[in-house]
Structures are given as structure tokens and as C-alpha cells.
Scaffold this motif. Structure first.
Motif, PDB file in Angstrom:
ATOM      1  N   THR A  47       0.807  -1.256   0.026  1.00  0.00           N
ATOM      2  CA  THR A  47       0.032   0.053   0.238  1.00  0.00           C
ATOM      3  C   THR A  47       0.840   1.354   0.025  1.00  0.00           C
ATOM      4  O   THR A  47       0.560   2.122  -0.737  1.00  0.00           O
ATOM      5  CB  THR A  47      -0.942   0.114   1.079  1.00  0.00           C
ATOM      6  N   ALA A  48       2.010   1.468   0.770  1.00  0.00           N
ATOM      7  CA  ALA A  48       2.627   2.432   0.827  1.00  0.00           C
ATOM      8  C   ALA A  48       3.471   2.636  -0.501  1.00  0.00           C
ATOM      9  O   ALA A  48       3.811   3.792  -0.952  1.00  0.00           O
ATOM     10  CB  ALA A  48       3.994   2.258   2.068  1.00  0.00           C
ATOM     11  N   PHE A  49       3.817   1.406  -1.085  1.00  0.00           N
ATOM     12  CA  PHE A  49       4.509   1.561  -2.570  1.00  0.00           C
ATOM     13  C   PHE A  49       3.420   2.182  -3.324  1.00  0.00           C
ATOM     14  O   PHE A  49       3.929   3.062  -4.538  1.00  0.00           O
ATOM     15  CB  PHE A  49       4.927   0.192  -3.003  1.00  0.00           C
ATOM     16  N   LEU A  50       2.357   1.638  -3.190  1.00  0.00           N
ATOM     17  CA  LEU A  50       1.255   2.430  -4.395  1.00  0.00           C
ATOM     18  C   LEU A  50       1.154   3.497  -4.138  1.00  0.00           C
ATOM     19  O   LEU A  50       1.148   4.639  -5.027  1.00  0.00           O
ATOM     20  CB  LEU A  50       0.098   1.512  -4.052  1.00  0.00           C
ATOM     21  N   ARG A  51       0.997   4.178  -2.788  1.00  0.00           N
ATOM     22  CA  ARG A  51       0.572   5.445  -2.629  1.00  0.00           C
ATOM     23  C   ARG A  51       1.858   6.415  -3.187  1.00  0.00           C
ATOM     24  O   ARG A  51       1.802   7.510  -3.559  1.00  0.00           O
ATOM     25  CB  ARG A  51       0.459   5.917  -0.965  1.00  0.00           C
TER      26      ARG A  51
END
Length: 370
Positions: A47-51
Motif C-alpha cells: 500500500t505504501a509503495f502504491l501511494r
């Protein structure tokens, strides 16, 4: 667009072909990697990578059961990435997809991506939606998605191979702007050839860039065109006619230069020489014929003015002013076009095409009616 489709200025998840490898803070090592040499990401890290990449938020049934991988690579000089996710649930186990993601208009504007993506289903099944098109992919199928448009994705445990296609290069090669959301089945010859080409190129990943990469890229674009060219030719005609009108302007600005030819036209127009010739072939002409037609029309005007003013301007000077280095070549083409030599026109006579004229005049080469 789906978080698995998006790109951003800082990277791309979902096939991000400029994907950055996850940072140490993002990556959680959970044992052996699912993709060779690639750390496993838990849902928080994913999720952090996507954001960070595109500002999107994924949704899964059980975040604790989720694991993802991203492996950036290169295919024939084109940026690509291999993606894999494991959700811990079968896609239909709870009556819904184990993994879902969405990219909105706002996400697309934020990301500022200017690419298309060819998405190859390597394992599992997935569904991509874009432009009211629904692409249900099984192993070997391929979809074409537009990173600048909203889209959505749903899947279970899957693996994709994503190939990034720069927008302007793709449009210049095709002569039209393809619609995202289209897909092709593995059973089609072009899809099989494309999948094999990309998969085999991946096996050579890490080797020095090959001199053949530019030719292999042309093969990739040709196969994608074979899969996703529209059945209705009118969008192609509108785009091609607009581009052809611009090309005509480029030629009119440069034809008097003896060094000006089709290659220079293609460079100035920002398209390939191959596509330039394709545009003229569709209009029963060639770029060289069009250039010579403009040169001869200009020569006819200068000769008429020379005769009207009673000047003794050397014919070779007129030939050079019209883009001809060699007077013999100019005289031969002029006679073929108008039926008599440059100096053989009676004073005051209007230049007319001879009965044996074959080369089209410049004003005859026009965009086709749509």
C-alpha cells in the motif's frame, strides 16, 4: 486507473515500467522471494509503495494474508515489470475478488502518466475495466490499457508481465490513438507471437543492450497493432488526415533545400520514416513525389515570372532555387511533368501538364475525405 495500471513521476506499480525497487522501510522479508531476487511485500508495504507511486489504495479481503512482489526489467529496450500477488483466498471463495484496486480521474491527473501498457496474464485470472470495456484475462491473454485514463482491476492470486509503451511513439507508429481496455485471447496468432517475444526477451534480461532492440521494438508495435487496430477506420482517418496536413506544411517549408528529403520530413514531423511512407502510400503517392511536385510547381512559377519580366536569369539558378542540385535532373523531371523543357515554353503561355504526366501535382495530394 487501477493501481495495478498506474504510473507516476516517481515510479509505477502494476507493471510500472519505471518502478523503483521497494525501500528497506517498505519491504518486509517473509522468506524466499516469489520472484527471483525480489523481496516480498506485506500489504502495508504494498500500500505504501502504491501511494508513493501513484496515490492509489488497494483493497483485499485479509491484509494479513497478502503478499506482493514487483520486479522491474527491460524488454527489447522497453521498460517493463513483473508483478505477483498472493491474497490467501481464491478469487470466488467469498463471492468477490480477493484483490481489488481502482484508479479515478483524480488519480490519473495526479499521476500524470503518459503511457500505454500491454498486460500479459502469466498466471491466474484477472479482470480489467477501462472505457466501458471489460477485459477478462486468462493465462496467455493480453490487454492494452491507457495509464492516463481511469480503470479498475480485480483478481485473486495472479502474476502479470507488464510492458510500457510511450504514448507518442505508439500513436506515431499506429497512426491513431488506441482505446484502452481492449484485450486479445491467447489463441490468436498475434497474441501468441507477442507473448513469446516478450517472454523470451525477459529471459535475456541483464544482457547488454542489443543493436537489434530497435527492430524488435518495431515488431512489438506491429503485433500490438495487429491485435488492437480498430475495426472502424474513421478514427484512423481523422488522426492521419490531421497529421498529413501538418506533414504537407513541413514539406512546403523545406522543399527548396536540396538536402531536404523524406528522412528530414519524418524527423521534423516526429514520426518514423516507415509511417511517413505509409501515409503517402494511402494517398497513392510517395513523399519524394510530393517534394518534387512542390519543387516543379515553384519552378513553373519562377519561369513564368522570368518570361513576363523579360529576364535572362539562368535556368540552372532557377533549378537550384527550387531544390535541384543538378540541372539535367531538373530538366528531365520538368519535361516529364509539363511536356516540354524548362526553356521551351512560349512567352506568356500558361504552364500545363502534358498528356503523359504521371507524377501528381502538389495540390493533388490531399487528405482523404472521412
Amino acid at each position: 486507473m487501477s493501481t495495478l495500471n498506474g504510473t507516476s513521476r516517481g515510479g509505477d506499480i502494476g507493471g510500472g515500467c519505471h518502478s523503483e525497487r521497494p525501500s528497506a522501510a517498505q519491504a518486509t522479508i517473509l522468506g524466499s522471494a516469489g520472484l527471483a531476487g525480489t523481496p516480498r511485500l506485506d500489504f502495508e508495504a504494498w500500500t505504501a509503495f502504491l501511494r508513493t507511486s501513484c496515490g492509489n489504495q488497494p483493497d483485499v479481503i485479509d491484509p494479513r494474508a497478502f503478499t506482493g512482489w514487483v520486479r522491474p526489467m527491460t524488454v527489447c529496450g522497453l521498460d517493463a515489470a513483473e508483478l505477483k500477488i498472493e491474497c490467501g483466498f481464491a478469487a470466488s471463495e467469498l463471492g468477490r475478488s480477493a484483490y481489488r484496486s481502482e484508479r479515478t480521474h483524480r488519480d490519473a491527473r495526479f499521476a500524470g502518466a503518459d503511457y500505454y501498457y500491454a498486460v500479459f496474464q502469466v498466471a491466474g485470472r484477472s479482470i480489467f475495466t477501462q472505457n466501458d470495456e471489460v477485459a477478462q484475462l486468462a493465462v496467455g491473454d493480453v490487454a492494452l490499457l491507457d495509464a492516463a485514463r481511469p480503470a479498475a482491476c480485480s483478481a485473486g492470486d495472479v502474476q502479470w508481465l507488464r510492458l510500457q509503451l510511450p504514448r507518442q511513439t505508439l500513436i506515431s507508429h499506429f497512426g491513431f490513438e488506441p482505446q484502452g481496455g481492449l484485450h486479445a485471447r491467447a489463441a490468436t496468432s498475434a497474441a501468441r507471437l507477442l507473448f513469446d517475444l516478450v517472454r523470451d526477451a525477459d529471459k535475456a534480461d541483464g544482457l547488454a543492450a542489443s543493436a537489434a532492440d530497435s527492430y524488435m521494438q518495431l515488431a512489438i508495435y506491429d503485433l500490438i497493432g495487429a491485435l488492437f487496430a480498430p475495426s472502424d477506420p474513421s478514427p484512423v482517418s481523422r488522426h492521419a488526415d490531421k497529421l498529413f496536413a501538418r506533414i504537407r506544411g513541413v514539406v512546403k517549408d523545406g522543399f527548396a533545400d536540396p538536402d531536404f528529403g523524406p528522412r528530414e520530413v519524418a524527423v521534423e514531423a516526429g514520426i518514423s520514416l516507415r509511417y511517413l511512407q505509409k501515409l503517402f502510400t494511402a494517398r497513392s503517392s510517395t513523399c519524394s513525389e510530393f517534394i518534387y511536385s512542390l519543387r516543379l510547381d515553384h519552378a513553373a512559377r519562377l519561369l513564368h515570372r522570368r518570361a513576363s519580366l523579360g529576364r535572362n536569369q539562368p535556368l540552372s539558378e532557377i533549378a537550384y532555387a527550387c531544390g535541384f542540385r543538378d540541372y539535367t535532373h531538373f530538366a528531365r523531371r520538368f519535361r516529364h511533368r509539363f511536356g516540354y523543357p524548362p526553356g521551351g515554353r512560349a512567352e506568356g503561355e500558361t504552364v500545363r501538364a502534358g498528356a503523359g504526366e504521371r507524377a501528381p501535382r502538389a495540390h493533388d495530394v490531399r487528405p482523404r475525405a472521412v
